[in-house]
Write an enzyme that holds these catalytic residues in place. Structure first.
Site, PDB file in Angstrom:
ATOM      1  N   GLN A  63       0.674  -1.536  -0.013  1.00 39.03           N
ATOM      2  CA  GLN A  63      -0.022  -0.261   0.098  1.00 39.03           C
ATOM      3  C   GLN A  63       0.787   0.961  -0.055  1.00 39.03           C
ATOM      4  O   GLN A  63       1.330   1.898   1.146  1.00 39.03           O
ATOM      5  CB  GLN A  63      -1.154   0.085   1.128  1.00 39.03           C
ATOM      6  CG  GLN A  63      -1.877   1.541   1.030  1.00 39.03           C
ATOM      7  CD  GLN A  63      -2.030   1.255   2.823  1.00 39.03           C
ATOM      8  OE1 GLN A  63      -3.338   0.661   2.550  1.00 39.03           O
ATOM      9  NE2 GLN A  63      -2.372   2.297   4.140  1.00 39.03           N
ATOM     10  N   GLY A  64       0.765   1.874  -1.070  1.00 38.67           N
ATOM     11  CA  GLY A  64       1.371   3.387  -1.046  1.00 38.67           C
ATOM     12  C   GLY A  64       0.977   4.365  -0.615  1.00 38.67           C
ATOM     13  O   GLY A  64       0.032   5.588  -1.431  1.00 38.67           O
ATOM     14  N   TYR A  65       0.658   4.581   1.145  1.00 34.04           N
ATOM     15  CA  TYR A  65      -0.225   5.638   0.959  1.00 34.04           C
ATOM     16  C   TYR A  65       0.288   6.827   1.860  1.00 34.04           C
ATOM     17  O   TYR A  65       0.526   8.133   1.400  1.00 34.04           O
ATOM     18  CB  TYR A  65      -1.032   4.875   1.958  1.00 34.04           C
ATOM     19  CG  TYR A  65      -2.478   4.875   1.478  1.00 34.04           C
ATOM     20  CD1 TYR A  65      -2.436   4.488   0.384  1.00 34.04           C
ATOM     21  CD2 TYR A  65      -3.420   4.910   1.886  1.00 34.04           C
ATOM     22  CE1 TYR A  65      -3.811   4.542  -0.589  1.00 34.04           C
ATOM     23  CE2 TYR A  65      -4.445   4.123   1.516  1.00 34.04           C
ATOM     24  CZ  TYR A  65      -4.729   4.774   0.622  1.00 34.04           C
ATOM     25  OH  TYR A  65      -6.299   3.620  -0.829  1.00 34.04           O
ATOM     26  N   SER A  66       1.215   6.320   2.841  1.00 33.36           N
ATOM     27  CA  SER A  66       1.884   7.517   3.552  1.00 33.36           C
ATOM     28  C   SER A  66       3.541   8.130   2.811  1.00 33.36           C
ATOM     29  O   SER A  66       4.097   7.425   2.479  1.00 33.36           O
ATOM     30  CB  SER A  66       2.410   7.198   4.960  1.00 33.36           C
ATOM     31  OG  SER A  66       1.209   6.183   6.134  1.00 33.36           O
ATOM     32  N   SER A  99       4.114  -1.494   3.880  1.00 29.25           N
ATOM     33  CA  SER A  99       4.364  -3.092   4.809  1.00 29.25           C
ATOM     34  C   SER A  99       4.689  -4.223   3.638  1.00 29.25           C
ATOM     35  O   SER A  99       3.505  -3.808   2.610  1.00 29.25           O
ATOM     36  CB  SER A  99       3.457  -3.215   5.125  1.00 29.25           C
ATOM     37  OG  SER A  99       3.486  -2.208   6.812  1.00 29.25           O
ATOM     38  N   GLU A 152     -10.950  -1.661   6.204  1.00 28.45           N
ATOM     39  CA  GLU A 152      -9.077  -2.294   6.460  1.00 28.45           C
ATOM     40  C   GLU A 152      -9.591  -2.504   7.860  1.00 28.45           C
ATOM     41  O   GLU A 152      -8.449  -4.135   8.488  1.00 28.45           O
ATOM     42  CB  GLU A 152      -8.158  -1.042   7.126  1.00 28.45           C
ATOM     43  CG  GLU A 152      -6.804  -1.490   6.765  1.00 28.45           C
ATOM     44  CD  GLU A 152      -5.901   0.120   7.137  1.00 28.45           C
ATOM     45  OE1 GLU A 152      -4.447   0.009   7.137  1.00 28.45           O
ATOM     46  OE2 GLU A 152      -6.318   1.115   7.360  1.00 28.45           O
TER      47      GLU A 152
END
Length: 383
Positions: free
Chosen positions: A115-118, A152, A236
């Site tokens: 997951q490429g969010y933060s 992660s 989530e």
């Protein structure tokens, strides 16, 4: 919704428990384990009809599977992000072509996701992302440039879903898009592990330098990334919350046993804290079941995060307290070849310090509840 388990559910529980007992001891590596789960039909059981997943199971059976998996002692899932985050998002917002391309490999355990969010400076405040995706001159692709952090499984993943700014003139939640980006792009994507206090590296920094993403792999359409991203965050904290609580119960049991062995349980204050942790965990379970039954309301995911994050930190603190002075030294089987070895209580204490930060900090969760549930005035936002 009545969350009592039927006889059929309990038969399903026996089937799941027996299968796990037969296969968990032979699992050799995380990627191979995903393929084993997929071949047996255990991935995507909550996706419903449509031919993309494997078995089709209702909500109570999803709970049964999650609980039995947690009890089995099986390793943490490498495919969790693809199965429980990406897949529901594609089912809700993806095109038929996107579903047909990406869901079967997830169900088979053949492709792993991250997951490429933060980002640095845009963690809990997700609307502040600065990673950019520019359309190529021929319009068939995007070039993604920027940095993501706390990612992660990035070192194992085949794909990453990336929230990026496709409108260079936009600010905040406007002009964002949700892109599916292949990770195997040497020279364009670099993954750097982040070493934690525990000595392990569960998270990574990811650097995109003109990484390629196909135009047809934008989910929800260009500029609609914020809506898609918020939808994903709602998925989530679903059934997996109950499995998480099984793990919490096992950790609490170890702390109780240690308190008895060391004599710490003779202290009435310690006993009171142990009982309070047990009662709070039971309350979290019933809250999770109520939420899954449709009674949680719009702030339910934030309430759940606030409950378990603080609870887990308090458990970590008590885990080292009941050990006494022994909590300050390494395990008895320490060796120079493993210079940073920790026992279970020490790992629990150190890792749980991050619980109130990752996945949306406590401050952000309280803001969501205040604004979206209680209707209080919103905090001023930068423009």
């Amino acid at each position: 919704m009545d969350f009592g388990f039927t006889e059929d559910d309990e038969a399903f529980r026996v089937e799941a428990r027996d299968w796990l007992a037969a296969h968990v001891p032979h699992a050799t590596d995380r990627r191979g384990w995903e393929r084993t789960l997929g071949a047996a039909g255990w991935i995507g059981i909550g996706w419903g009809e449509g031919g993309y997943g494997n078995r089709v199971a209702g909500l109570t059976r999803q709970v049964v599977w999650a609980e039995e998996y947690a009890r089995s002692g099986a390793s943490a899932r490498s495919g969790h992000i693809g199965e429980n985050l990406l897949a529901p998002t594609l089912l809700a917002h993806g095109t038929p072509e996107q579903k047909a391309r990406f869901l079967p490999p997830v169900a088979a355990g053949a492709e792993l996701w991250c997951q490429g969010y933060s980002e640095p400076g845009a963690g809990s405040d997700l609307a502040g992302v600065r990673t950019r995706a520019e359309r190529t001159p021929d319009g068939t692709a995007y070039r993604v440039s920027g940095q993501k952090i706390w990612t992660s499984l990035a070192h194992e993943a085949d794909w990453c879903f990336v929230l990026a700014r496709t409108d260079s003139a936009s600010t905040r939640h406007r002009g964002l898009s949700f892109l599916l980006v292949p990770m195997d792009q040497p020279g364009r994507i670099e993954v750097r592990p982040i070493r934690q206090m525990t000595g392990t590296s569960d998270f990574n920094e990811v650097f995109f330098d003109g990484a390629h993403a196909r135009a047809e792999h934008v989910v929800g359409g260009e500029g609609d990334g914020w809506r898609v991203a918020m939808s994903l965050l709602g998925f989530e904290r679903g059934v997996s919350t109950l499995a998480q609580q099984i793990g919490f119960a096992e950790e609490l049991g170890r702390v109780v046993r240690t308190a008895v062995e060391t004599g710490a349980a003779d202290d009435p204050v310690v006993r009171d804290r142990l009982v309070a942790l047990w009662a709070e965990l039971r309350a979290m379970r019933w809250n999770a079941l109520r939420t899954l039954g449709g009674s949680g309301g719009p702030g339910a995911p934030s309430v759940a995060k606030l409950l378990w994050a603080g609870w887990h930190q308090r458990l970590g603190e008590l885990a080292v307290q009941v050990r006494g002075a022994a909590a300050g030294v390494g395990p008895s089987d320490w060796s120079p070849s493993v210079p940073y070895a920790l026992d279970e209580a020490q790992r629990l204490f150190l890792f749980s310090r991050a619980d109130t930060i990752y996945g949306g900090s406590d401050q952000i969760q309280r803001t969501i509840i205040a604004e979206r549930v209680l209707g209080l005035p919103g905090q001023p936002k930068g423009r």
